[in-house]
Design an enzyme around this catalytic site. Structure first.
Site, PDB file in Angstrom:
ATOM      1  CG  HIS A 175      -6.365-102.341   7.234  1.00  0.00           C
ATOM      2  ND1 HIS A 175      -6.019-102.430   8.564  1.00  0.00           N
ATOM      3  CD2 HIS A 175      -5.596-101.346   6.716  1.00  0.00           C
ATOM      4  CE1 HIS A 175      -5.104-101.518   8.842  1.00  0.00           C
ATOM      5  NE2 HIS A 175      -4.816-100.846   7.741  1.00  0.00           N
ATOM      6  CB  SER A 183     -19.837-129.997  -4.310  1.00  0.00           C
ATOM      7  OG  SER A 183     -20.938-130.467  -3.556  1.00  0.00           O
ATOM      8  CE1 TYR A 226      19.655-141.908  19.617  1.00  0.00           C
ATOM      9  CE2 TYR A 226      19.612-143.559  21.367  1.00  0.00           C
ATOM     10  CZ  TYR A 226      19.079-143.015  20.211  1.00  0.00           C
ATOM     11  OH  TYR A 226      17.966-143.581  19.645  1.00  0.00           O
ATOM     12  CD  GLN A 255      13.293-145.484  17.545  1.00  0.00           C
ATOM     13  OE1 GLN A 255      14.348-146.108  17.605  1.00  0.00           O
ATOM     14  NE2 GLN A 255      12.147-146.028  17.903  1.00  0.00           N
ATOM     15  CE  LYS A 295     -18.844-124.759  -3.559  1.00  0.00           C
ATOM     16  NZ  LYS A 295     -19.066-125.338  -2.242  1.00  0.00           N
ATOM     17  CD  GLU A 310     -10.841-125.191   0.225  1.00  0.00           C
ATOM     18  OE1 GLU A 310     -11.558-125.364   1.209  1.00  0.00           O
ATOM     19  OE2 GLU A 310     -11.174-125.493  -0.935  1.00  0.00           O
ATOM     20  CG  ASN A 354      24.103-143.823  20.033  1.00  0.00           C
ATOM     21  OD1 ASN A 354      23.095-144.466  19.705  1.00  0.00           O
ATOM     22  ND2 ASN A 354      24.568-143.794  21.266  1.00  0.00           N
TER      23      ASN A 354
HETATM   24  N1  ARG Z   1      16.626-146.259  15.949  1.00  0.00           N
HETATM   25  C1  ARG Z   1      17.479-145.421  16.706  1.00  0.00           C
HETATM   26  C2  ARG Z   1      17.121-143.965  16.499  1.00  0.00           C
HETATM   27  O1  ARG Z   1      16.474-143.714  15.569  1.00  0.00           O
HETATM   28  C3  ARG Z   1      18.903-145.632  16.300  1.00  0.00           C
HETATM   29  C4  ARG Z   1      19.907-145.315  17.355  1.00  0.00           C
HETATM   30  C5  ARG Z   1      19.771-146.308  18.437  1.00  0.00           C
HETATM   31  N2  ARG Z   1      20.816-146.219  19.403  1.00  0.00           N
HETATM   32  C6  ARG Z   1      20.694-146.779  20.603  1.00  0.00           C
HETATM   33  N3  ARG Z   1      21.671-146.662  21.387  1.00  0.00           N
HETATM   34  N4  ARG Z   1      19.608-147.392  20.962  1.00  0.00           N
HETATM   35  O2  ARG Z   1      17.469-143.114  17.249  1.00  0.00           O
END
Ligand code: ARG
Length: 456
Positions: free
Chosen positions: A156, A277, A317, A322, A283, A290, A110
């Site tokens: 405008h 084109s 987390y 992800q 063209k 675009e 995390n």
């Molecule tokens: N692949 C996970 C993400 O992108 C990494 C973190 C995963 N952590 C966990 N506790 N599963 O968030």
């Protein structure tokens, strides 16, 4: 294949379940950041006496080998190993043996993934800022060529008042300047280290977060471990800043598309930035402009996608997070591509000055000049506006412009009008006289360009 976290499991998931959960298909873009983060982390573990120095050396050596392999594109990622973090850890253990398993001491995926994202965006935002600056430089170069090129200015999308074409181009310089400043400001919130926050609560090991942050070049560390692992504001902010930038590019693209049309004919795009084109041989299409206008939509989408992903998440987390990656990578690539293309497109375009001169002499965008002329001679502006409007109407009925009207006709509407009126009706004079600060007067545009150069 055994999972790095497989201890408490009795059976493994089927392949298609693994596939759904895996992020390795896209988060491999973080390979360098992940290795860099691991090297800093393990160095810190060594310095704090948490791991013996022999182990630290072996691990760093292994990570360096993986780095070399990554550089030459020789790493083979596996879906079973879920994401970039577990893939690399597994590779490390395969390479140097069980000691590789010590790398993850006092760390969680995390804080690891959050660290990778901060490192990645820091680098990318710097690169994007350089691309913005390169584009601004090209805008200045074109603007400098066309300070004296008089063109119709619009409100405008109706002809309004004549302007310097360089002034028009410089407008985009200033938009991009604000975009660059916004990115620079966001650095305060990108340049922070989450490393050492652990899964959410910190760690029992006597780590030194400041030192790993310093090794990674971060200027500060998150004050709260739960905030460190659950904050994605810095990515939302990046996507928001990117949306604004793309909105600016899209407005510019829209003008390029209009200007290169048969109806306007103000510019001609270089063949190398145009397409043909498959059916219509005549063209020459402004596809690149675009596409930039079109790609703006996906960047806005990425912003909304992440805001929506985050809105209901409890701390800290959650795997939902992800989903923060693909939109961020996509935005980075879209921005870099769009800026590079647009720079080339503007650098190589031809401004059709004769066409612009012709256009500006065939309209009523000098009507304000006449009203100002009368007001300067003491007529209340409202009355001057009315008189001028009547003269414009008379010209429209007769099928010509103000300069084609004989002096007697002007004088029938007001005795204040004299021979010198014809001089002030000239579009060049109209531009030249708008010499108020920031106005389109040639002198002002020159000053503005000088100011712009100082900022680059
Ligand atoms: N692949 C996970 C993400 O992108 C990494 C973190 C995963 N952590 C966990 N506790 N599963 O968030």
């Amino acid at each position: 294949m055994s999972k790095l976290w497989g201890g408490r499991f009795q059976k493994s998931a089927e392949e298609w379940v693994d596939e759904f959960g895996a992020s390795i298909g896209f988060d491999q873009e973080l390979v360098m950041e992940d290795l860099q983060g691991s090297i800093a982390h393990v160095t810190m573990l060594g310095n704090c006496g948490i791991l013996p120095s022999e182990d630290v050396e072996t691990i760093i050596d292994g990570l360096q080998q993986l780095k070399l392999k990554a550089e030459s594109g020789k790493l083979e990622y596996l879906i079973e190993n879920e994401d970039i973090h577990l893939n690399l850890e597994k590779m490390l253990i395969d390479l140097i043996g069980p000691v590789g398993g010590k790398l993850h001491t006092g760390r969680s995926r995390n804080d690891q993934v959050a660290t990778d994202m901060h490192l990645y965006l820091k680098e990318q935002v710097n690169e994007i800022s350089l691309l913005i600056a390169a584009f601004q430089k090209t805008i200045i170069e074109q603007a400098e060529q066309h300070i004296m090129t008089v063109a119709p200015g619009y409100t405008h999308l109706q002809r309004a008042q004549p302007i310097s074409f360089g002034h028009h181009l410089m407008t985009y310089f200033w938009m991009l300047q604000r975009d660059k400043e916004r990115l620079a400001d966001s650095m305060k919130r990108i340049d922070i280290s989450p490393l050492g926050a652990g899964a959410l609560a910190g760690t029992t090991f006597p780590i030194d977060r400041e030192s790993s942050a310093e090794l990674l070049g971060f200027t500060s560390v998150y004050q709260n471990s739960m905030d460190a692992v659950s904050d994605r504001d810095f990515i939302v902010e990046f996507l928001s800043n990117s949306s604004m930038l793309m909105m600016h590019l899209s407005r510019f693209a829209e003008e390029i598309i209009l200007w290169s049309s048969q109806e306007f004919q103000f510019i001609e795009l270089d063949d190398s930035f145009s397409t043909g084109s498959s059916i219509m041989p005549q063209k020459k299409n402004p596809d690149m402009a675009e596409l930039i206008r079109g790609k703006t939509g996906r960047v806005y989408g990425n912003l909304f996608s992440l805001l929506t992903t985050l809105k209901g998440l409890p701390l800290a987390y959650n795997k939902d997070m992800q989903e923060d990656k693909e939109g961020m990578f996509d935005t980075v690539h879209t921005l870099k591509g769009s800026l590079k293309i647009f720079e080339g497109l503007i650098r190589t375009m031809t401004v059709k000055t004769e066409q612009l001169t012709k256009a500006v002499n065939q309209d009523f965008s000098n009507a304000t000049e006449l009203a100002d002329y009368l007001a300067a001679k003491g007529m209340p502006f409202r009355e001057a506006h009315e008189v001028t409007g009547k003269l414009v109407f008379l010209c429209i009925q007769r099928g010509h412009y103000l300069v084609d009207l004989p002096l007697e006709e002007f004088q029938k509407k007001s005795r204040l009008i004299e021979e010198d009126v014809f001089e002030i009706l000239s579009p060049v004079k109209a531009v030249e006289r708008r010499n108020s600060f920031g106005g389109t007067g040639f002198e002002q545009v020159k000053k503005q360009i000088e100011q712009g150069k100082v900022l680059l």
